[in-house]
Design a protein around this motif. Structure first.
Motif, PDB file in Angstrom:
ATOM      1  N   LEU A  89       1.723 -14.518  -7.194  1.00 33.99           N
ATOM      2  CA  LEU A  89       0.825 -14.893  -6.103  1.00 33.99           C
ATOM      3  C   LEU A  89       1.087 -14.035  -4.864  1.00 33.99           C
ATOM      4  O   LEU A  89       0.147 -13.580  -4.199  1.00 33.99           O
ATOM      5  N   GLY A  90       2.351 -13.801  -4.555  1.00 30.95           N
ATOM      6  CA  GLY A  90       2.676 -12.939  -3.419  1.00 30.95           C
ATOM      7  C   GLY A  90       2.163 -11.527  -3.623  1.00 30.95           C
ATOM      8  O   GLY A  90       1.609 -10.905  -2.696  1.00 30.95           O
ATOM      9  N   ALA A  91       2.335 -10.992  -4.842  1.00 32.66           N
ATOM     10  CA  ALA A  91       1.871  -9.633  -5.126  1.00 32.66           C
ATOM     11  C   ALA A  91       0.351  -9.536  -5.026  1.00 32.66           C
ATOM     12  O   ALA A  91      -0.186  -8.521  -4.552  1.00 32.66           O
ATOM     13  N   LEU A  92      -0.356 -10.567  -5.453  1.00 35.56           N
ATOM     14  CA  LEU A  92      -1.816 -10.544  -5.381  1.00 35.56           C
ATOM     15  C   LEU A  92      -2.306 -10.591  -3.928  1.00 35.56           C
ATOM     16  O   LEU A  92      -3.331  -9.984  -3.592  1.00 35.56           O
ATOM     17  N   VAL A  93      -1.599 -11.296  -3.065  1.00 34.97           N
ATOM     18  CA  VAL A  93      -1.944 -11.275  -1.643  1.00 34.97           C
ATOM     19  C   VAL A  93      -1.791  -9.853  -1.090  1.00 34.97           C
ATOM     20  O   VAL A  93      -2.657  -9.356  -0.353  1.00 34.97           O
ATOM     21  N   VAL A  94      -0.708  -9.189  -1.459  1.00 37.42           N
ATOM     22  CA  VAL A  94      -0.499  -7.803  -1.025  1.00 37.42           C
ATOM     23  C   VAL A  94      -1.598  -6.904  -1.571  1.00 37.42           C
ATOM     24  O   VAL A  94      -2.092  -6.002  -0.884  1.00 37.42           O
ATOM     25  N   GLN A  95      -2.018  -7.148  -2.824  1.00 31.28           N
ATOM     26  CA  GLN A  95      -3.096  -6.359  -3.419  1.00 31.28           C
ATOM     27  C   GLN A  95      -4.409  -6.525  -2.656  1.00 31.28           C
ATOM     28  O   GLN A  95      -5.148  -5.550  -2.452  1.00 31.28           O
ATOM     29  N   VAL A  96      -4.718  -7.735  -2.215  1.00 29.33           N
ATOM     30  CA  VAL A  96      -5.934  -7.957  -1.418  1.00 29.33           C
ATOM     31  C   VAL A  96      -5.870  -7.147  -0.126  1.00 29.33           C
ATOM     32  O   VAL A  96      -6.858  -6.539   0.295  1.00 29.33           O
ATOM     33  N   VAL A  97      -4.704  -7.127   0.514  1.00 27.71           N
ATOM     34  CA  VAL A  97      -4.541  -6.323   1.738  1.00 27.71           C
ATOM     35  C   VAL A  97      -4.839  -4.854   1.450  1.00 27.71           C
ATOM     36  O   VAL A  97      -5.543  -4.184   2.213  1.00 27.71           O
ATOM     37  N   SER A  98      -4.329  -4.365   0.329  1.00 22.80           N
ATOM     38  CA  SER A  98      -4.591  -2.974  -0.060  1.00 22.80           C
ATOM     39  C   SER A  98      -6.080  -2.721  -0.250  1.00 22.80           C
ATOM     40  O   SER A  98      -6.633  -1.743   0.264  1.00 22.80           O
ATOM     41  N   ASN A  99      -6.750  -3.596  -0.999  1.00 22.28           N
ATOM     42  CA  ASN A  99      -8.188  -3.429  -1.232  1.00 22.28           C
ATOM     43  C   ASN A  99      -8.970  -3.420   0.078  1.00 22.28           C
ATOM     44  O   ASN A  99      -9.924  -2.643   0.246  1.00 22.28           O
ATOM     45  N   LEU A 100      -8.584  -4.278   1.019  1.00 22.52           N
ATOM     46  CA  LEU A 100      -9.292  -4.339   2.297  1.00 22.52           C
ATOM     47  C   LEU A 100      -9.056  -3.079   3.122  1.00 22.52           C
ATOM     48  O   LEU A 100      -9.954  -2.627   3.849  1.00 22.52           O
ATOM     49  N   LEU A 101      -7.872  -2.498   3.022  1.00 22.95           N
ATOM     50  CA  LEU A 101      -7.619  -1.231   3.725  1.00 22.95           C
ATOM     51  C   LEU A 101      -8.546  -0.136   3.208  1.00 22.95           C
ATOM     52  O   LEU A 101      -9.082   0.663   3.995  1.00 22.95           O
TER      53      LEU A 101
END
Length: 418
Positions: A89-101
């Motif tokens: 779950l933590g990694a997926l939150v980080v992945q969303v941040v990446s996609n938004l960047l």
């Protein structure tokens, strides 16, 4: 520590049925790698849009390796102590941040930041995802979990590149389409993981597990020394396919096609995936030798295609290099890992991944610098030449081990007879 059938994790809330959870987690893992693969053709689009220097393109590709390696060496074992679900779950939150960047990127600095964050997300999630897939799979279908993990990794990277290339070809808003879809998949995946069964009990040692472990135990050194050069070589060639080849499609072959840029990233990953299954039951030493020869021929094919101005020959070379990757990297792990004692294995895997991701990132960055000074064709020449040299060094190492093994066999038989 992973759970076993004798010590199941007690679930205190409603969770998805096993089959649904397995499929959902597999799709979520694949979406993580689709995002990473999509950057292969998208980096060329960013360069066309913002007209930044070639060395920044290769840097934007390579920082993924730095983020991945930093994460896998620090939090790669964290899910063994905290459980698979919280780490994922933590990694997926980080992945969303990446996609938004990427989605809201204004210049190449946003892309470099997004790529770094993307590497961190992948490094944090990959080991936990692959373990979770095996653990969620029914007891009589554990092999399916392994297959889904392998397919999600290499298949995701390859199809991410291809699908991004199709989007670039069909719409002027490819960046928006790609990262809106990927963000939606990641958010859905978050829900799937949150509702999937936990497969690991919490155990002490979480902070200790975050200390990077790199080790070369004496029992592994001969095999490691024989395997490390080709591991570096095949990851170098993967870096060429992801970081340089899409740019070559435009500058060397004069083809302005997002689709072809995507194909340049798709072909080697797909070849690697397929050869992994084809050689699944082949002796590891033989698979390593096949991988070394494929890497040499593949690197030579890439260079020949560039020098001859033939995109078809370059792509065939990439496919052969992908075969080399799938065969030799898997064989390297199979040859080195069992020689280490159980308490040494995390450090050995860390050492292999260190070689791999340094091979993926550092040469591409150097190539980006040299491209500006020497031009792309001379840069590809030395790059592929270095990969061939490293592969041949491993071939010599493998031959030495084979000779040593043959000499040891008669001695063993004499002792047995006595």
């Amino acid at each position: 520590m992973s759970t076993s059938p004798q010590s199941p994790v007690v679930q205190r809330r409603w969770t998805l049925p096993t089959g649904v959870a397995l499929a959902g987690v597999a799709i979520t893992f694949t979406s993580l790698n689709l995002a990473a693969g999509s950057l292969t053709p998208m980096l060329v689009e960013y360069r066309n849009q913002w007209n930044f220097a070639p060395q920044l393109l290769t840097l934007a590709f390579a920082v993924y390796a730095a983020g991945f390696l930093a994460a896998v060496l620090t939090v790669g074992s964290l899910s063994d102590h905290l459980g698979r679900r919280p780490v994922l779950l933590g990694a997926l939150v980080v992945q969303v941040v990446s996609n938004l960047l990427f989605l809201f990127a204004q210049n190449v600095d946003w892309v470099i930041a997004g790529r770094t964050v993307q590497g961190v997300a992948a490094g944090a999630a990959t080991t936990a995802f692959t373990a979770a897939l095996v653990e969620i799979a029914p007891a009589h279908r554990k092999g399916l979990g392994v297959i889904l993990g392998s397919a999600g990794l290499t298949g995701g990277l390859g199809f991410g590149s291809l699908l991004a290339g199709v989007a670039i070809q069909l719409t002027p808003k490819a960046n928006t389409v790609i990262f809106v879809v990927l963000t939606a998949l990641t958010v859905l995946g978050f829900g799937v993981v949150a509702l999937s069964p936990e497969t690991v009990r919490r155990t002490p040692g979480a902070l200790r597990s975050m200390i990077p472990r790199i080790s070369f135990p004496a029992a592994t050194r001969a095999e490691f020394a024989a395997s490390a050069p080709v591991v570096a070589a095949v990851w170098m060639l993967a870096g060429l396919s992801g970081g340089l080849a899409p740019s070559l499609v435009h500058s060397v072959f004069h083809i302005d096609s997002g689709l072809m840029n995507g194909v340049a990233g798709f072909v080697p990953q797909t070849a690697s995936f397929l050869i992994g299954f084809a050689l699944g039951r082949v002796d590891s030493r033989r698979a390593m030798t096949i991988g070394i020869y494929a890497s040499v021929v593949g690197a030579a094919g890439i260079l020949t295609g560039v020098l001859a101005g033939s995109l078809a020959v370059m792509i065939i070379g990439q496919a052969l290099a992908g075969i080399g990757f799938g065969a030799s990297f898997t064989a390297a792990l199979a040859l080195v890992f069992p020689l280490a004692a159980p308490h040494q294995r995390a450090g050995v895997v860390g050492a292999v991944y260190l070689i791999a991701y340094v091979g993926l990132g550092v040469p591409v960055v150097i190539a980006g610098q040299l491209t500006a000074a020497l031009g792309e064709i001379p840069t590809v020449t030395w790059y592929t030449g270095a990969a061939i040299l490293l592969s041949l060094i491993s071939l010599v190492g493998q031959q030495r081990i084979k000779r040593a093994t043959r000499r040891a066999v008669p001695t063993h038989r004499v002792h047995a007879a006595a």
